[in-house]
Design an enzyme around this catalytic site. Sequence first.
Site, mmCIF file in Angstrom:
data_model
loop_
_atom_site.group_PDB
_atom_site.id
_atom_site.type_symbol
_atom_site.label_atom_id
_atom_site.label_comp_id
_atom_site.label_asym_id
_atom_site.label_seq_id
_atom_site.Cartn_x
_atom_site.Cartn_y
_atom_site.Cartn_z
ATOM 1 N N CYS A 222 45.659 56.816 33.927
ATOM 2 C CA CYS A 222 45.067 56.362 35.101
ATOM 3 C C CYS A 222 44.420 54.929 35.139
ATOM 4 C CB CYS A 222 43.817 57.212 35.673
ATOM 5 S SG CYS A 222 44.293 59.110 35.605
ATOM 6 N N HIS B 226 35.795 53.958 40.369
ATOM 7 C CA HIS B 226 36.897 54.642 39.787
ATOM 8 C C HIS B 226 36.745 56.034 40.520
ATOM 9 C CE1 HIS B 226 40.286 56.305 37.593
ATOM 10 N NE2 HIS B 226 39.327 57.333 36.943
ATOM 11 N N GLU C 187 29.975 56.994 35.484
ATOM 12 C CA GLU C 187 30.313 55.859 35.981
ATOM 13 C C GLU C 187 28.991 55.255 36.551
ATOM 14 O OE1 GLU C 187 33.611 53.463 38.893
ATOM 15 O OE2 GLU C 187 33.426 55.612 38.640
ATOM 16 N N LYS D 262 39.151 56.514 46.650
ATOM 17 C CA LYS D 262 40.111 57.807 46.543
ATOM 18 C C LYS D 262 39.866 59.003 47.463
ATOM 19 C CE LYS D 262 41.186 57.012 41.485
ATOM 20 N NZ LYS D 262 40.316 55.634 41.346
ATOM 21 N N HIS E 254 44.078 60.118 44.498
ATOM 22 C CA HIS E 254 44.191 59.523 43.381
ATOM 23 C C HIS E 254 45.564 59.436 42.720
ATOM 24 C CE1 HIS E 254 43.748 58.255 39.392
ATOM 25 N NE2 HIS E 254 42.696 59.246 38.855
ATOM 26 N N PHE F 292 42.344 58.780 31.156
ATOM 27 C CA PHE F 292 42.150 59.656 29.768
ATOM 28 C C PHE F 292 42.603 58.954 28.716
ATOM 29 C CE2 PHE F 292 43.221 63.884 32.373
ATOM 30 C CZ PHE F 292 41.829 63.920 32.591
#
Length: 415
Positions: free
Chosen positions: A166, A305, A316, A337, A342, A402
């Site tokens: 991502c 994010h 975060e 998002k 996403h 990831f």
Amino acid sequence: MGRRRVAITGLGLVSPYGGDLEDFFGRLVAGESAVRYLQTSDVPVPLAVPFVSCPDFDADISLGRPLAGMMDRFAQLGTSAAFQAWSDAGLPRASSEESRERWGVSWGSAMGGTFAVEKAYRDLWQRGRERISPMSVVLAMSNAANAHISIQLELGGVSINHSVACASAAIAIGEAFCRVRSGESPLMLAGGSEAPQAYGVVRAWEALRVMASSDEHNCSRACRPFNADRAGLALGEGGSALVLEDWDHAVARGARIHCEMVGYGTSCDHSHIVRPEMGGQVRAMEAALADARLAPDEIGYVNAHGTATIEGDQIEISALQQVFGEYAANLPVSATKSMHGHQLGAAGAIEAIVTVLALREKAIPPTAHLDNIDAACLGVDHVAAGRHVRGLSAALSNSFAFGGSNAVLAFRAVA
């Protein structure tokens, strides 16, 4: 060659709201969610999951049928966005300019041509065919988008695809920024594209248990970052592109400059393949601020994010608090998002465009559906409704992936 200034002179996107930048941004500021049901056909078991599609995109119209037929959907989306950014920057499609041999493409896609891969497997195993399309490899390869963009725009410099989950598109933009700033490339086209609605891909994400659950009564609210009842992400497709250009080169040709890119920070959590770690995110944000030569209290907005996963959102926010200290309570933060979904490897590109437009338009889009903030996510100035900020001058865009790869982009408004 020194540290050159980097101008953002072109923006282009294929989004669920269409390709008009002003309309796209206006609908985000208004808090309009594009999350709908993904309806599929010709699959073993029908799917109806929250998803963000680009229903108005017709590759045959945008690219022409011969060219579109040589691409998987992710490459169609990316090439169309690139063409739009190129046009927005006022650049010619063909030119004898020698420097064009140093202009390049830096692209991001985590999944690549998933439709081509899935079709090939179905032809072999489900339909019992002995042969598959000879185009399967070139349709599926993850560098197909940047390859087509380089060919169509006659760009002879680097043509690189970054596949970093991502963070792919954010890293693609950051690496392009480094090349322009160092003088290696006077101009780079950077961005990302993704089309993850292939049946196998959706089922794989379902198996991870990070996708928002279906709510037949209010699917548009499926993705609720930072909310106490958040239940996961909504996948989305799209393509977004930015033209990054040597400042003096842009000024000399009379280009419109949307904003200046001033910093890039990246790091690895080095702790777990899927679980984020605060220290890595902190290092990436601190690196971006240091690279941009900006103090924390100069940042007027962070595009988070924010995927609406339970652990990810909380980590975060904790990282933001550590980086920004006492100022964090006054730091405007939103996760868009919640509206555009996403886009996996392309997420960093659409969010970079959102951040650039926020600086240009002096407006901050909200985290949609944020009506009950999780106590564990308190500590920043959550933007729950679109907000106009006259003095907005610098902003960050966060992308965390990831594998523990983190990328943070820093932008500054044009005075």
